[in-house]
Write a protein that holds these residues in place. Structure first.
Motif, short mmCIF file in Angstrom:
data_model
loop_
_atom_site.label_atom_id
_atom_site.label_comp_id
_atom_site.label_asym_id
_atom_site.label_seq_id
_atom_site.Cartn_x
_atom_site.Cartn_y
_atom_site.Cartn_z
N GLU A 1 0.87 -1.18 0.00
CA GLU A 1 0.00 0.00 0.00
C GLU A 1 0.90 1.23 0.00
OE1 GLU A 1 -3.29 0.53 -0.07
OE2 GLU A 1 -3.85 -1.59 -0.11
N SER A 2 0.58 2.19 -0.86
CA SER A 2 1.34 3.43 -0.90
C SER A 2 0.35 4.59 -0.76
CB SER A 2 2.11 3.54 -2.23
OG SER A 2 1.23 3.81 -3.29
N PRO A 3 0.83 5.81 -0.54
CA PRO A 3 -0.10 6.95 -0.42
C PRO A 3 -0.97 7.15 -1.66
CG PRO A 3 2.09 7.56 0.34
CD PRO A 3 2.20 6.18 -0.25
N SER A 4 -0.48 6.73 -2.81
CA SER A 4 -1.27 6.90 -4.04
C SER A 4 -2.13 5.67 -4.36
CB SER A 4 -0.34 7.20 -5.22
OG SER A 4 0.55 6.13 -5.42
N GLY A 5 -2.09 4.63 -3.52
CA GLY A 5 -2.91 3.43 -3.74
C GLY A 5 -2.06 2.17 -3.72
N VAL B 1 6.82 -6.91 -13.69
CA VAL B 1 5.51 -6.34 -13.99
C VAL B 1 5.04 -5.53 -12.79
CG1 VAL B 1 3.12 -6.84 -14.60
CG2 VAL B 1 4.95 -8.25 -15.54
N TRP B 2 4.56 -4.33 -13.05
CA TRP B 2 4.02 -3.45 -12.03
C TRP B 2 2.54 -3.23 -12.32
CZ3 TRP B 2 7.07 -1.63 -8.08
CH2 TRP B 2 8.44 -1.80 -8.23
N ALA B 3 1.71 -3.36 -11.30
CA ALA B 3 0.28 -3.06 -11.42
C ALA B 3 -0.09 -2.10 -10.30
CB ALA B 3 -0.55 -4.34 -11.32
N ARG B 4 -1.01 -1.21 -10.57
CA ARG B 4 -1.38 -0.19 -9.59
C ARG B 4 -2.88 -0.14 -9.38
NH1 ARG B 4 3.32 0.67 -11.26
NH2 ARG B 4 4.84 2.25 -10.82
N ARG B 5 -3.26 0.44 -8.25
CA ARG B 5 -4.64 0.69 -7.85
C ARG B 5 -5.51 -0.56 -7.91
NH1 ARG B 5 -2.32 4.91 -10.07
NH2 ARG B 5 -2.89 4.57 -12.21
N ALA B 6 -6.67 -0.48 -8.54
CA ALA B 6 -7.63 -1.60 -8.55
C ALA B 6 -7.04 -2.84 -9.21
CB ALA B 6 -8.92 -1.19 -9.26
N LEU B 7 -6.25 -2.67 -10.27
CA LEU B 7 -5.62 -3.82 -10.92
C LEU B 7 -4.70 -4.54 -9.93
CD1 LEU B 7 -5.05 -5.56 -13.40
CD2 LEU B 7 -3.34 -3.86 -14.11
N ALA B 8 -3.98 -3.79 -9.11
CA ALA B 8 -3.09 -4.40 -8.12
C ALA B 8 -3.86 -5.20 -7.08
CB ALA B 8 -2.27 -3.30 -7.43
N VAL B 9 -4.93 -4.65 -6.57
CA VAL B 9 -5.74 -5.34 -5.55
C VAL B 9 -6.34 -6.62 -6.13
CG1 VAL B 9 -7.79 -5.17 -4.10
CG2 VAL B 9 -6.24 -3.21 -4.30
#
Length: 138
Positions: free
Chosen positions: A20-24, A55-63
């Motif tokens: 978890e990061s400040p941006s999601g 591979v990096w995924a962020r926000r909803a894709l990461a969850v």
């Protein structure tokens, strides 16, 4: 606008590193891609050299990724290619990262069950809710 978009087919090589990061939410994992080719002399299939990508995924894709995918599973990854050139310990190294836009199971090699996530902050007039309500009326 001059980004390089790629689609890779391969296997998850490591576990999901979820943070978890400040941006999601952010997930990082290694992805192995091994090309196969037909050996005309031996009349069989052979594996080529394996390439590894981070591979990096962020926000909803990461969850959703962290809750749906495990090491060794076959995936299709679509995203932006980023090649990094680093120098350390007197050696020059190159690495390739993918900033994922979309990820899914490779259904050529198995089955998958999709479950839609309905967000709590969705407006009442959302097309998703309208379709669901229409289906319930029928």
């Amino acid at each position: 606008m001059n980004e390089t978009l790629v689609t890779l087919v391969g296997n998850v090589a490591t576990g999901m590193d979820y943070r978890e990061s400040p941006s999601g939410a952010v997930v990082r994992f290694r992805f192995a891609v091994t090309p196969r080719y037909r050996d005309r002399q031996g009349e069989g299939w052979k594996d080529g050299a394996t390439s590894f990508y981070t591979v990096w995924a962020r926000r909803a894709l990461a969850v959703n990724l962290a809750g749906s995918v495990a090491s060794g599973e076959p995936l299709v990854v679509h995203g932006r290619l980023r090649v990094r050139d680093e120098e350390g310990d007197g050696k020059r190294r190159f690495s390739a990262d993918i900033d994922a836009v979309a990820i899914g199971h490779d259904l050529n090699r198995g089955t998958s069950a999709f479950r839609r996530i309905i967000r709590a902050d969705a407006p009442l007039t959302s097309p998703l809710l309208t379709v669901t309500q229409k289906a319930a009326e029928v």
